[in-house]
Design a protein around this motif. Structure first.
Motif, PDB file in Angstrom:
ATOM      1  N   ASN A 151      31.456  30.392  53.114  1.00  0.00           N
ATOM      2  CA  ASN A 151      30.084  29.954  53.379  1.00  0.00           C
ATOM      3  C   ASN A 151      29.248  29.764  52.116  1.00  0.00           C
ATOM      4  O   ASN A 151      28.036  29.956  52.141  1.00  0.00           O
ATOM      5  CB  ASN A 151      29.368  30.944  54.305  1.00  0.00           C
ATOM      6  N   ARG A 152      29.882  29.419  51.016  1.00  0.00           N
ATOM      7  CA  ARG A 152      29.206  29.224  49.726  1.00  0.00           C
ATOM      8  C   ARG A 152      28.390  30.431  49.292  1.00  0.00           C
ATOM      9  O   ARG A 152      27.515  30.343  48.445  1.00  0.00           O
ATOM     10  CB  ARG A 152      28.299  27.981  49.758  1.00  0.00           C
ATOM     11  N   ARG A 153      28.678  31.620  49.829  1.00  0.00           N
ATOM     12  CA  ARG A 153      27.941  32.831  49.496  1.00  0.00           C
ATOM     13  C   ARG A 153      28.819  33.908  48.865  1.00  0.00           C
ATOM     14  O   ARG A 153      28.338  34.717  48.094  1.00  0.00           O
ATOM     15  CB  ARG A 153      27.277  33.434  50.754  1.00  0.00           C
ATOM     16  N   THR A 154      30.082  33.944  49.211  1.00  0.00           N
ATOM     17  CA  THR A 154      30.994  34.978  48.713  1.00  0.00           C
ATOM     18  C   THR A 154      32.254  34.302  48.194  1.00  0.00           C
ATOM     19  O   THR A 154      32.846  33.468  48.879  1.00  0.00           O
ATOM     20  CB  THR A 154      31.380  35.955  49.835  1.00  0.00           C
ATOM     21  N   CYS A 155      32.663  34.684  46.985  1.00  0.00           N
ATOM     22  CA  CYS A 155      33.840  34.091  46.358  1.00  0.00           C
ATOM     23  C   CYS A 155      34.745  35.224  45.871  1.00  0.00           C
ATOM     24  O   CYS A 155      34.295  36.118  45.155  1.00  0.00           O
ATOM     25  CB  CYS A 155      33.395  33.218  45.196  1.00  0.00           C
ATOM     26  N   THR A 156      36.000  35.188  46.283  1.00  0.00           N
ATOM     27  CA  THR A 156      37.002  36.150  45.838  1.00  0.00           C
ATOM     28  C   THR A 156      38.031  35.391  45.018  1.00  0.00           C
ATOM     29  O   THR A 156      38.596  34.405  45.496  1.00  0.00           O
ATOM     30  CB  THR A 156      37.676  36.834  47.039  1.00  0.00           C
ATOM     31  N   ILE A 157      38.273  35.851  43.792  1.00  0.00           N
ATOM     32  CA  ILE A 157      39.158  35.139  42.873  1.00  0.00           C
ATOM     33  C   ILE A 157      40.198  36.106  42.338  1.00  0.00           C
ATOM     34  O   ILE A 157      39.877  37.221  41.930  1.00  0.00           O
ATOM     35  CB  ILE A 157      38.360  34.551  41.689  1.00  0.00           C
ATOM     36  N   SER A 158      41.464  35.680  42.343  1.00  0.00           N
ATOM     37  CA  SER A 158      42.534  36.457  41.709  1.00  0.00           C
ATOM     38  C   SER A 158      43.145  35.616  40.592  1.00  0.00           C
ATOM     39  O   SER A 158      42.923  34.414  40.515  1.00  0.00           O
ATOM     40  CB  SER A 158      43.601  36.847  42.735  1.00  0.00           C
ATOM     41  N   GLY A 159      43.910  36.254  39.721  1.00  0.00           N
ATOM     42  CA  GLY A 159      44.486  35.549  38.580  1.00  0.00           C
ATOM     43  C   GLY A 159      43.496  35.389  37.443  1.00  0.00           C
ATOM     44  O   GLY A 159      43.580  34.447  36.667  1.00  0.00           O
ATOM     45  N   VAL A 160      42.535  36.322  37.337  1.00  0.00           N
ATOM     46  CA  VAL A 160      41.502  36.271  36.300  1.00  0.00           C
ATOM     47  C   VAL A 160      41.955  37.106  35.106  1.00  0.00           C
ATOM     48  O   VAL A 160      42.305  38.270  35.246  1.00  0.00           O
ATOM     49  CB  VAL A 160      40.151  36.803  36.841  1.00  0.00           C
ATOM     50  N   SER A 161      41.946  36.507  33.919  1.00  0.00           N
ATOM     51  CA  SER A 161      42.325  37.196  32.690  1.00  0.00           C
ATOM     52  C   SER A 161      41.149  37.879  32.025  1.00  0.00           C
ATOM     53  O   SER A 161      41.285  38.959  31.454  1.00  0.00           O
ATOM     54  CB  SER A 161      42.927  36.212  31.687  1.00  0.00           C
ATOM     55  N   ASP A 162      39.960  37.240  32.084  1.00  0.00           N
ATOM     56  CA  ASP A 162      38.803  37.770  31.370  1.00  0.00           C
ATOM     57  C   ASP A 162      37.527  37.190  31.966  1.00  0.00           C
ATOM     58  O   ASP A 162      37.524  36.073  32.473  1.00  0.00           O
ATOM     59  CB  ASP A 162      38.896  37.385  29.889  1.00  0.00           C
ATOM     60  N   VAL A 163      36.448  37.952  31.896  1.00  0.00           N
ATOM     61  CA  VAL A 163      35.117  37.465  32.248  1.00  0.00           C
ATOM     62  C   VAL A 163      34.397  37.240  30.927  1.00  0.00           C
ATOM     63  O   VAL A 163      34.114  38.181  30.198  1.00  0.00           O
ATOM     64  CB  VAL A 163      34.353  38.477  33.124  1.00  0.00           C
ATOM     65  N   LEU A 164      34.135  35.982  30.596  1.00  0.00           N
ATOM     66  CA  LEU A 164      33.549  35.649  29.300  1.00  0.00           C
ATOM     67  C   LEU A 164      32.041  35.815  29.291  1.00  0.00           C
ATOM     68  O   LEU A 164      31.472  36.272  28.301  1.00  0.00           O
ATOM     69  CB  LEU A 164      33.938  34.233  28.895  1.00  0.00           C
ATOM     70  N   SER A 165      31.378  35.439  30.379  1.00  0.00           N
ATOM     71  CA  SER A 165      29.926  35.637  30.469  1.00  0.00           C
ATOM     72  C   SER A 165      29.514  35.536  31.925  1.00  0.00           C
ATOM     73  O   SER A 165      30.201  34.921  32.744  1.00  0.00           O
ATOM     74  CB  SER A 165      29.175  34.598  29.634  1.00  0.00           C
TER      75      SER A 165
END
Length: 96
Positions: free
Chosen positions: A18-32
């Motif tokens: 619903n363009r409100r919650t996003c779940t992401i896997s395969g993330v190496s780093d959070v840059l900003s």
């Protein structure tokens, strides 16, 4: 040698609800991240998420998982190769 390549390359998955919650896997780093933009380094390239009132609600870099809440307006991928090596600073990688 084959096991090292398999371990390095995790499955990248993005689920948007619903363009409100996003779940992401395969993330190496959070840059900003701030309330308007989140910049992630994933196994499939750089991912820029733009929107409003964005919050990183869960961050587990050991597993490579991130949950983001807020109004999500856009998801944009770009290739990792254009951003240089790991030894460079965040700003030099962003402004190349």
């Amino acid at each position: 040698m084959e096991d090292l390549n398999t371990a390095k390359q995790r499955t990248h998955k993005l689920m948007l609800t619903n363009r409100r919650t996003c779940t992401i896997s395969g993330v190496s780093d959070v840059l900003s991240f701030d309330i308007k933009e989140v910049l992630l380094e994933t196994d499939q390239g750089m991912l820029m998420i733009k929107g409003g009132d964005l919050h990183v609600s869960r961050l587990t870099l050991d597993k490579g998982e991130v949950d983001i809440d807020g109004k999500i307006d856009s998801l944009t991928y770009s290739e990792v190769t254009g951003y240089g090596g790991k030894g460079e600073s965040l700003f030099s990688r962003l402004f190349k």
